[in-house]
Motif scaffolding. Structure first.
Motif, PDB file in Angstrom:
ATOM      1  N   SER A 142       0.815  -1.217   0.000  1.00  0.00           N
ATOM      2  CA  SER A 142       0.000   0.000   0.000  1.00  0.00           C
ATOM      3  C   SER A 142       0.849   1.268   0.000  1.00  0.00           C
ATOM      4  N   MET A 158       1.448   8.452   1.312  1.00  0.00           N
ATOM      5  CA  MET A 158       1.793   9.722   1.948  1.00  0.00           C
ATOM      6  C   MET A 158       0.582  10.361   2.636  1.00  0.00           C
ATOM      7  N   LEU A 200       0.152   8.525   5.943  1.00  0.00           N
ATOM      8  CA  LEU A 200       1.173   8.976   6.887  1.00  0.00           C
ATOM      9  C   LEU A 200       0.782  10.302   7.517  1.00  0.00           C
ATOM     10  N   THR A 233       3.895  -1.543   6.515  1.00  0.00           N
ATOM     11  CA  THR A 233       3.258  -0.448   5.782  1.00  0.00           C
ATOM     12  C   THR A 233       4.070   0.822   6.060  1.00  0.00           C
ATOM     13  N   VAL A 234       3.654   1.909   5.467  1.00  0.00           N
ATOM     14  CA  VAL A 234       4.355   3.183   5.705  1.00  0.00           C
ATOM     15  C   VAL A 234       4.385   3.569   7.180  1.00  0.00           C
ATOM     16  N   PHE A 235       3.421   3.039   7.958  1.00  0.00           N
ATOM     17  CA  PHE A 235       3.386   3.365   9.391  1.00  0.00           C
ATOM     18  C   PHE A 235       4.534   2.726  10.164  1.00  0.00           C
ATOM     19  N   ASP A 236       5.067   1.635   9.616  1.00  0.00           N
ATOM     20  CA  ASP A 236       6.027   0.822  10.366  1.00  0.00           C
ATOM     21  C   ASP A 236       7.477   1.139  10.050  1.00  0.00           C
ATOM     22  N   ILE A 237       7.711   2.093   9.175  1.00  0.00           N
ATOM     23  CA  ILE A 237       9.063   2.302   8.661  1.00  0.00           C
ATOM     24  C   ILE A 237       9.571   3.699   9.021  1.00  0.00           C
ATOM     25  N   ALA A 255       9.725   5.103  13.526  1.00  0.00           N
ATOM     26  CA  ALA A 255       8.596   4.741  12.665  1.00  0.00           C
ATOM     27  C   ALA A 255       7.331   5.427  13.185  1.00  0.00           C
ATOM     28  N   PRO A 256       6.520   5.968  12.268  1.00  0.00           N
ATOM     29  CA  PRO A 256       5.330   6.736  12.657  1.00  0.00           C
ATOM     30  C   PRO A 256       4.417   6.024  13.650  1.00  0.00           C
ATOM     31  N   ALA A 257       4.245   4.718  13.513  1.00  0.00           N
ATOM     32  CA  ALA A 257       3.309   3.998  14.375  1.00  0.00           C
ATOM     33  C   ALA A 257       3.655   4.128  15.860  1.00  0.00           C
ATOM     34  N   LEU A 302      -4.536   1.092  13.267  1.00  0.00           N
ATOM     35  CA  LEU A 302      -4.009   2.105  12.344  1.00  0.00           C
ATOM     36  C   LEU A 302      -4.251   1.698  10.898  1.00  0.00           C
ATOM     37  N   LEU A 339      -4.884   4.029   7.140  1.00  0.00           N
ATOM     38  CA  LEU A 339      -4.093   3.742   5.945  1.00  0.00           C
ATOM     39  C   LEU A 339      -4.953   3.962   4.701  1.00  0.00           C
TER      40      LEU A 339
END
Lengths: 328, 328
Positions: free
Chosen positions: A120, A127, A130, A306-310, B311-313, B323, B328
């Motif tokens: 995703s 973005m 995020l 996902t972008v949340f985890d990086i 990481a954002p999370a 989340l 997402l």
């Protein structure tokens, strides 16, 4: 040594990824895999191979990250869990409602194979997600708004083209300026579907087609147009090709919220994109996350992300020192 | 069980953090530490203790994350490396040029103590840095612009107040609209200091002071005003208190870039903030990163981190599943 990248699927997105890689000297396109006959597919990168997708497994030691450029409806739900058996992968799966299920499938396969699968990736999801997430974490008491456009909706353009009597068509999604302004002013409006976006259609008719009937059919189409104020313009095929062949898009993610002991202060966080080419921008985001997939895998991490985890630094070719000195 | 938070320093920022914690039910303010006599300091949170900062070590097992609300000039360079010996800490160190040095000091101490120290959290450095970094990773061929304002610059207001004959004063930094528009239009302008921002000053004179002389002194002050178009308004103290006692701020981070095999497509990424209260918003960002510090520490991580490394999370009270399903 550069990061060796493969692409599966050479449509708008695949070509976009190819262009993005050209701008990232630490990455290198090694091969493009297609369902078509490879000799029928001509790519831009002279050094890269073109192969039939049936041969992909043979490349498992020659590619660090495989970028999956198929569609979300039928390709990616199968492809991502399948190819993560052999490669670190990145996809742009964008069916929001099915993300939890897709995550679970990819996570299971990736943990078994010891690979990384980032799903995703793009701008929404991507973005925009995020920015929704950061803004929610910062302002717990607030309200989210996402507006899309002005831009071409592929799904709505397809829906128009399926109508009898329509030869060709393009649909633009347009955010309502007054709604955007009310949100930015912190008025916390409750907005109906109709109040947030309008839809503008440019339609080329088949010879002898009934314009009034086509217009009525568009404007009353459930899900796609019935809930919106829709404008229909009938134009010639020449005009369509000349003025409407681009695939621009963009949009706005806004969160407004209150702070202070008695919620006396208001804040507006806004993120916006204005994109000449939707697939090329999506591809640029994907390229940055391909770098992250490579770094995460080198650290021994596995599973679906996902972008949340990086952490953001994984996306950059710069070192931590360089980032702190130049961008913090 | 909630995350136990301490605050060192109870000025605008400390009070802002206290308010932010009220909006985050998974965190709890345990104690505020002050250099003043604790009986002279009255805080808003009834359940929290107020102690002299000399007693802080006694709290090392009662506080999960200590938030350092001192100033960047002299407090934080000493405090952050010192307190990370006993606590996971978060600071808002904002002297951009000295960040590498501060990072090294905090990293060394945090690795020795086995704690986490997150530095330079807020909006610039902080959210603006993050947006510069993401946009740079996505569009490698492009140009960055940061505009500040409209907002109160504490440093410039202080500079005005140091002038002989000035009783009180407030300075607003204002982005030049034409410059913003040129950037958004993808014109890639090269902008001088004067072309990016103007400065507007509201000044209360001492009785008998020479207005023309004060105005001249402001407008020609090197570093602070000489390179800008500056407007000076002389007003009464009543008017200053009535209309200029807030501390609003905000700004814009914009990156424009090109994609495509021949750079034929342009893109604009824009992030903006419009804040009624600069310290309260900064505090909200800090609160979210305090949660991250807690989670990172529980995972066994140590050392100094910035917003680029997290990481954002980690910022969110929601689980990964929540989340993915909701944002997402």
């Amino acid at each position: 040594m550069s990061i060796r990248i493969g692409i599966i699927g050479y449509g708008n997105l695949g070509r976009g990824v190819e262009c993005a890689l050209k701008q990232n000297p630490d990455m290198e396109l090694v091969a493009v895999f297609t369902r078509r006959n490879p000799t029928d597919v001509s790519i831009l990168t002279q050094e890269a191979a073109v192969r039939n997708v049936s041969e992909v497994e043979e490349w498992k030691d020659k590619i660090d990250v495989m970028i999956l450029c198929g569609g979300s409806a039928t390709d990616l739900p199968k492809q991502t869990p399948e190819y993560v058996k052999y490669f670190n992968v990145v996809d742009s799966f964008d069916t929001h409602a099915r993300i939890p299920e897709h995550f679970a499938d990819v996570d299971k396969a990736a943990k078994e194979s010891g690979k990384i699968g980032i799903i995703s990736v793009g701008w929404d999801p991507g973005m925009f997600s995020l920015n929704r997430m950061y803004a929610n974490a910062i302002l717990p008491e607030g309200k989210d708004y996402t507006f899309w456009g002005k831009g071409v909706s592929q799904g709505h353009s397809d829906a128009i083209r399926r109508i009898e009597g329509v030869k060709n068509g393009k649909q633009y999604t347009i955010p309502v300026e007054a709604a955007l302004e009310a949100v930015r002013a912190g008025k916390n409006p409750e907005l109906s579907t109709r109040e947030k976006h309008t839809r503008e259609c440019f339609v080329v008719l088949e010879e002898g087609a009934d314009a009034a009937k086509v217009e009525e059919e568009i404007k009353t189409m459930p899900n796609y147009f019935a809930d919106y104020d829709t404008t229909v313009h009938f134009i010639s095929e020449e005009e369509l090709l000349k003025n409407h062949s681009g695939i621009p898009h963009g949009g706005f993610v806004i969160r407004t919220g209150k702070t202070g002991w008695n919620k006396e202060n208001s804040h507006v966080i806004e993120y916006s994109l204005k994109l000449d080419s939707n697939p090329e921008f999506t591809s640029c985001v994907i390229a940055a996350y391909a770098r992250a997939a490579y770094k995460l895998s080198r650290e021994g991490q596995t599973g679906c992300k996902t972008v949340f985890d990086i952490a953001p630094a994984y996306l950059s070719a710069k070192s931590g020192e360089e980032l702190r000195a130049s961008l913090l």
